[in-house]
Design a protein around this motif. Structure first.
Motif, PDB file in Angstrom:
ATOM      1  N   THR A  90      -3.207   6.985   1.005  1.00 21.35           N
ATOM      2  CA  THR A  90      -3.894   7.744   2.051  1.00 21.35           C
ATOM      3  C   THR A  90      -3.621   7.115   3.415  1.00 21.35           C
ATOM      4  O   THR A  90      -4.153   7.574   4.412  1.00 21.35           O
ATOM      5  CB  THR A  90      -5.410   7.770   1.797  1.00 21.35           C
ATOM      6  N   GLY A  91      -2.831   6.040   3.449  1.00 18.98           N
ATOM      7  CA  GLY A  91      -2.431   5.474   4.733  1.00 18.98           C
ATOM      8  C   GLY A  91      -2.268   3.975   4.768  1.00 18.98           C
ATOM      9  O   GLY A  91      -1.201   3.456   5.085  1.00 18.98           O
ATOM     10  N   ASN A  92      -3.329   3.229   4.444  1.00 15.01           N
ATOM     11  CA  ASN A  92      -3.269   1.778   4.596  1.00 15.01           C
ATOM     12  C   ASN A  92      -2.291   1.115   3.635  1.00 15.01           C
ATOM     13  O   ASN A  92      -1.584   0.173   4.000  1.00 15.01           O
ATOM     14  CB  ASN A  92      -4.661   1.171   4.426  1.00 15.01           C
ATOM     15  N   THR A  93      -2.244   1.594   2.396  1.00 13.25           N
ATOM     16  CA  THR A  93      -1.314   1.006   1.442  1.00 13.25           C
ATOM     17  C   THR A  93       0.126   1.245   1.880  1.00 13.25           C
ATOM     18  O   THR A  93       0.984   0.366   1.758  1.00 13.25           O
ATOM     19  CB  THR A  93      -1.542   1.575   0.031  1.00 13.25           C
ATOM     20  N   SER A  94       0.403   2.435   2.408  1.00 12.84           N
ATOM     21  CA  SER A  94       1.765   2.739   2.857  1.00 12.84           C
ATOM     22  C   SER A  94       2.173   1.836   4.008  1.00 12.84           C
ATOM     23  O   SER A  94       3.309   1.328   4.046  1.00 12.84           O
ATOM     24  CB  SER A  94       1.885   4.211   3.262  1.00 12.84           C
ATOM     25  N   ALA A  95       1.270   1.594   4.937  1.00 14.33           N
ATOM     26  CA  ALA A  95       1.572   0.719   6.070  1.00 14.33           C
ATOM     27  C   ALA A  95       1.854  -0.702   5.595  1.00 14.33           C
ATOM     28  O   ALA A  95       2.805  -1.358   6.031  1.00 14.33           O
ATOM     29  CB  ALA A  95       0.417   0.722   7.062  1.00 14.33           C
ATOM     30  N   SER A  96       1.025  -1.185   4.677  1.00 12.25           N
ATOM     31  CA  SER A  96       1.175  -2.544   4.184  1.00 12.25           C
ATOM     32  C   SER A  96       2.443  -2.689   3.337  1.00 12.25           C
ATOM     33  O   SER A  96       3.209  -3.644   3.502  1.00 12.25           O
ATOM     34  CB  SER A  96      -0.058  -2.931   3.363  1.00 12.25           C
TER      35      SER A  96
END
Length: 359
Positions: A90-96
């Motif tokens: 949903t966003g944070n995992t992809s950024a990390s």
């Protein structure tokens, strides 16, 4: 004067408590060591009698707690010879995942729900060089696809089903204990995929079993009302909430989280979007701490339960703030737009505007 050793990330700090070898190549961006902030004003305003802290995970390198698990997940992927990582997000995992893959020199593939990701998080994944695939479906559909493709392609999944993610994330509990010199009485977290509440319990349980502390906290998880499978007792097929980071209807750590609730004597509860946004704004205005909406669910729920007496007076309470407020600036601006005033570029106009607010 004596100098402190340079902090180089949580794997080096907690190497003896993590599954790494002496010769393991560590992939780190200096994650961990985030501030535990004691709240000065909010308890007096809304929850007298509790000692209230927030663990500000938004100050990790990519702005969320995901970095704690990602450093270890990518480190182990490299150790095992992987050339690419993949996640649904949903966003944070992809950024990390994108940042740590870039640091490691490997490729990251991320599946995100089309139109359902905060722009701050999408920008991070894109700039870090990930292959970003928008799907016409929600996170839960993306997670299913990631599991299926990983059976057919040479990629390592770095969602929280990867056990190394939880091992890295447990270090937040270590830091809290070390700073408080005890475990808190209650630890409150936002719950989406439910990996983080499970990881914290791993950390608290480990320090307890090794005699470092003599108590373990009651673990309390708060969900958004529109995405609350733990409150419904069943998976939610079409979750909806303004708190995008916890807009998850099929938590991957479902069984683990129920075990945490039982073993710790804790509970799950839900917060409306209105309560979540009010807590986000309150924390920024009264304490100077800026978190993303999902993070504020922990504070919203803790304050409500403290007022109701469910969290008793005299308790030491820690709320995890999972991500930085700049992850989702559109939500903030939509809340605070009325505070942006346009005035003439004249001394009298500026003076009047200031005096009006001071009266």
């Amino acid at each position: 004067m004596p100098f402190r050793p340079r902090y180089t990330g949580l794997i080096e700090k907690y190497r003896d408590r993590l599954p790494v070898r002496d010769d393991t190549r560590v992939i780190s961006l200096g994650e961990g060591n985030t501030p535990l902030i004691r709240l000065n004003h909010i308890p007096g305003d809304l929850a007298r009698g509790i000692d209230l802290y927030v663990k500000y995970e938004g100050l990790n390198p990519t702005g969320s707690f995901k970095d704690r698990g990602m450093t270890l997940a990518v480190t182990k992927a490299i150790e095992e010879g992987s050339r690419a990582v993949i996640c649904a997000s949903t966003g944070n995992t992809s950024a990390s995942a994108a940042a740590y893959a870039a640091r490691a020199g490997i490729r990251a593939f991320v599946l995100i729900p089309e139109g359902k990701i905060a722009l701050g998080k999408l920008a991070q994944a894109m700039l870090h060089g990930a292959v970003v695939l928008q799907i016409r479906g929600n996170f839960d559909v993306g997670m299913r696809l990631v599991k299926e493709v990983a059976e057919q392609a040479p990629v390592t999944i770095v969602n929280s089903i990867n056990p190394f993610r939880l091992q890295g994330q447990k270090t937040a509990a270590f830091e809290i204990v070390e700073e408080l010199e005890c475990a808190p009485d209650y630890h409150c977290l936002p719950v989406g995929n439910a990996g983080n509440i499970s990881a914290h319990w791993l950390g608290y349980r480990e320090y307890f079993e090794h005699g470092i502390v003599n108590n373990r906290p009651v673990m309390v998880g708060y969900q958004a009302s529109g995405a609350a499978p733990f409150l419904r007792g069943a998976m939610v097929d079409h979750p909806e909430t303004v708190a995008t980071a916890i807009r998850i209807g099929h938590p991957q750590s479902w069984d683990k989280a129920w075990t945490v609730q039982k073993e710790s004597g804790g509970w799950f509860d839900e917060c409306s979007d209105e309560e979540i946004l009010a807590a986000q704004r309150l924390l920024a205005e009264r304490e100077g701490v800026f978190c993303e909406p999902a993070s504020a669910a922990s504070l919203a729920g803790a304050l409500r339960d403290a007022r109701a007496g469910r969290i008793p007076e005299g308790s030491k309470v820690v709320c995890t703030l999972t991500g930085h407020g700049l992850k989702d600036p559109d939500i903030v601006i939509s809340q605070c737009g009325e505070r942006l005033r346009t005035i003439p570029a004249e001394l009298d106009a500026v003076r009047r505007a200031i005096l009006d607010r001071l009266e």
